[in-house]
Write a protein that holds these residues in place. Structure first.
Motif, PDB file in Angstrom:
ATOM      1  N   LEU A 258       0.814  -1.206   0.000  1.00  0.00           N
ATOM      2  CA  LEU A 258       0.000   0.000   0.000  1.00  0.00           C
ATOM      3  C   LEU A 258       0.849   1.258   0.000  1.00  0.00           C
ATOM      4  O   LEU A 258       0.360   2.344  -0.330  1.00  0.00           O
ATOM      5  N   TRP A 261       0.944   3.371  -3.123  1.00  0.00           N
ATOM      6  CA  TRP A 261      -0.150   4.300  -3.390  1.00  0.00           C
ATOM      7  C   TRP A 261       0.021   5.626  -2.647  1.00  0.00           C
ATOM      8  O   TRP A 261      -0.731   6.576  -2.900  1.00  0.00           O
ATOM      9  N   LYS A 262       0.997   5.681  -1.753  1.00  0.00           N
ATOM     10  CA  LYS A 262       1.267   6.944  -1.058  1.00  0.00           C
ATOM     11  C   LYS A 262       2.055   7.905  -1.943  1.00  0.00           C
ATOM     12  O   LYS A 262       2.099   9.109  -1.669  1.00  0.00           O
ATOM     13  N   SER A 263       2.676   7.374  -2.978  1.00  0.00           N
ATOM     14  CA  SER A 263       3.407   8.210  -3.929  1.00  0.00           C
ATOM     15  C   SER A 263       2.421   8.802  -4.924  1.00  0.00           C
ATOM     16  O   SER A 263       1.740   8.077  -5.649  1.00  0.00           O
ATOM     17  N   SER A 264       2.337  10.129  -4.966  1.00  0.00           N
ATOM     18  CA  SER A 264       1.371  10.807  -5.838  1.00  0.00           C
ATOM     19  C   SER A 264       1.567  10.459  -7.312  1.00  0.00           C
ATOM     20  O   SER A 264       0.585  10.144  -8.004  1.00  0.00           O
ATOM     21  N   ARG A 267       0.373   6.898  -7.861  1.00  0.00           N
ATOM     22  CA  ARG A 267      -1.079   6.802  -7.668  1.00  0.00           C
ATOM     23  C   ARG A 267      -1.829   7.319  -8.897  1.00  0.00           C
ATOM     24  O   ARG A 267      -2.756   6.683  -9.396  1.00  0.00           O
ATOM     25  N   ASN A 270      -1.333   4.989 -11.946  1.00  0.00           N
ATOM     26  CA  ASN A 270      -2.096   3.750 -11.869  1.00  0.00           C
ATOM     27  C   ASN A 270      -3.591   3.966 -12.100  1.00  0.00           C
ATOM     28  O   ASN A 270      -4.242   3.174 -12.786  1.00  0.00           O
ATOM     29  N   VAL A 271      -4.133   5.021 -11.521  1.00  0.00           N
ATOM     30  CA  VAL A 271      -5.562   5.290 -11.713  1.00  0.00           C
ATOM     31  C   VAL A 271      -5.840   5.652 -13.173  1.00  0.00           C
ATOM     32  O   VAL A 271      -6.836   5.216 -13.762  1.00  0.00           O
ATOM     33  N   SER A 396       1.963  -3.473 -10.707  1.00  0.00           N
ATOM     34  CA  SER A 396       0.795  -2.729 -10.224  1.00  0.00           C
ATOM     35  C   SER A 396       0.202  -1.855 -11.320  1.00  0.00           C
ATOM     36  O   SER A 396      -1.025  -1.749 -11.444  1.00  0.00           O
ATOM     37  N   ASN A 397       1.070  -1.249 -12.134  1.00  0.00           N
ATOM     38  CA  ASN A 397       0.566  -0.414 -13.223  1.00  0.00           C
ATOM     39  C   ASN A 397      -0.075  -1.251 -14.314  1.00  0.00           C
ATOM     40  O   ASN A 397      -1.145  -0.901 -14.835  1.00  0.00           O
TER      41      ASN A 397
END
Length: 495
Positions: A258, A261-264, A267, A270-271, A396-397
């Motif tokens: 997790l 996901w703390k890296s802007s 994040r 990926n979104v 993850s990407n």
């Protein structure tokens, strides 16, 4: 790990060639299968299960990519890549022997598991053996695989359908996969440090259950006669995802840390990859159906309209590798977002009377947008993390893009089926006409047996449903551009 020593023992050009060949296996699946789908449906029947041929592949792809990324960080890239090829070839062989739509879908599940290892391993291996400056250029080479698959995939798909048989769109993977395995086994030499072998299988299982139930829920959303089933699927999706987050937070070896996901930048990347995954699957899954079923063109012409998307992809990816070093990640991604919007506008304005060239232009801009954004995101992520988590970070990407494709084909397929179903009801075609009537429409021989009035109505319904799908693509392109704007500005960047 002594990275310098490992790199010296590598034959990087041959490793890169093997990796690209492995990527080709997964890349060609989108174009060659989509081109052959109208003929597959005409042969096997089951138009209502059309989207599941793609959903099955994307489901297991999305659900396994993270665990393969994690396993690669523990056991190394080579065994995971080779294992992925073997599983993929088993699925390909079974797909070619399918004699029912249900059997084909089951084989596609197996194929998707193998693809879940191929894509992240190929990209991660390149991230390992090349430095930051080289990666931007090499990612362009990797993306050229999409161009090669684009040119060969639709052409081979169309030729196999028109001259041989659709079975060969799956069997052609076998010799290519064997070559890719041999290359990696002979030329990739890894020096893996001994570490804990604990893998969070519970988290992987919960993630698979969550994604699977969501897929079924979205794909079957157009069948409104089973509300209790939908309630169960919603409950399973939410509960399994909440449990996944809980166990991930307390696990020593999380499937997807997790902290990523703390890296802007990660994040946002990926979104946005999730959204663009929905866009690209919307084009590749349904464009051949539009060209063949509505424009009444051949499978070969349908393949060409899809080809140009993947031609634009590697060209833009190569350009992106250079732009990243001259301007910035954000500005390069913005250019990609603009291209996605332009391409989606072409599809939104697509009508049956327009030429297939119009659809091809839209495909090209979508490909350019994907090339610019995907290359930017991969290089950004790999440059932001160390080797020990580069496999899972890269995965993850790719997972998010695969998940986007899985969700996208489910949602868009449900929308398409619902629109067509309502059109059939509105025109009162009778109980003998259902979604499976499109099996005949997509078969050049069988369609001649249908009354002209029925053909006209079915084509109108298909056009209406696909226009709704393309409206959704336009909205998704706008959303992806909006997300890209939130990327952090770099020094001396004015926009």
């Amino acid at each position: 790990m002594n990275q310098k020593r490992k790199t010296k023992k590598l034959n990087r050009p041959l490793v890169l060639a093997s990796v690209m060949l492995g990527m080709f296996l997964a890349a060609i699946e989108g174009t060659i299968v989509a081109t052959a789908m109208p003929s597959i449906v005409a042969d096997l029947g089951g138009f209502s299960l059309y989207s599941w041929v793609f959903s099955a592949y994307l489901l297991t792809n999305a659900s396994t990519v993270l665990i393969f990324g994690k396993l690669a960080d523990v056991y190394g890239r080579k065994p995971i890549f080779v294992g992925g090829v073997i599983i993929f070839l088993i699925g390909s062989t079974l797909s070619g022997f399918a004699f029912t739509m249900e059997m084909l879908i089951g084989a596609r599940f197996i194929q998707g598991i193998g693809a879940g290892a191929l894509m992240p391993m190929a990209t991660t291996i390149v991230g390992d053996i090349y430095n930051k400056e080289e990666r931007a250029k090499i990612q362009g080479y990797l993306s050229s695989v999409w161009g090669i698959s684009a040119v060969s995939g639709p052409l081979l798909g169309g030729l196999f359908v028109d001259v041989l048989h659709w079975h060969y769109v799956f069997w052609m993977n076998i010799p290519l996969g064997i070559l890719a395995m041999i290359g990696i086994l002979l030329f990739l030499h890894e020096h893996i440090e001994k570490k804990s072998r604990e893998i969070n299988y519970l988290g992987t299982f919960l993630l698979f259950i969550s994604v699977s139930s969501l897929m079924v829920l979205l794909t079957e959303a157009s069948h409104l006669s089973r509300p209790n089933l939908f309630k169960v699927l919603i409950a399973v999706t939410v509960l399994s995802f909440v449990l996944f987050l809980f166990f991930e937070k307390h696990s020593i070896t999380p499937v997807m840390p997790l902290e990523l996901w703390k890296s802007s930048p990660i994040r946002i990347a990926n979104v946005t990859a999730l959204i663009t995954g929905m866009i690209v699957i919307g084009v590749s899954s349904y464009l051949p159906t539009y060209v063949q079923g509505i424009m009444n063109q051949s499978a070969t012409v349908a393949g060409f309209t899809l080809t140009v998307m993947s031609i634009g992809w590697p060209i833009a990816s190569t350009i992106a590798g250079r732009l990243l070093l001259r301007i910035s990640y954000r500005q390069t991604a913005i250019l990609g977002g603009i291209s996605l919007i332009i391409g989606s506008i072409f599809f939104y304005l697509l009508t049956p009377i327009k030429s297939p060239i119009w659809a091809g232009i839209g495909s090209f801009f979508i490909g350019v947008g994907m090339g610019l954004t995907s290359t930017t995101f991969i290089v950004l992520i790999q440059s932001s993390v160390p080797w020990k988590i580069r496999g899972i970070a890269t995965a993850s990407n790719i997972f998010m893009r695969s998940l986007g494709s899985a969700i996208g084909v489910a949602i868009l397929g449900a929308i398409l089926n619902y629109k067509i179903y309502r059109h059939i009801q509105h025109n009162e075609l009778g109980e003998g006409v259902s979604l499976d009537a499109f099996n005949q429409l997509l078969d050049p021989v069988q369609s001649d047996k249908l009354p002209l009035s029925i053909i006209k109505t079915l084509r109108e319904g298909l056009a209406l449903g696909l226009h709704t799908v393309y409206t959704g693509l336009f909205l998704l392109a706008l959303l992806s551009f909006f997300l890209i704007l939130f990327m952090k500005k770099e020094k001396n960047e004015s926009i």
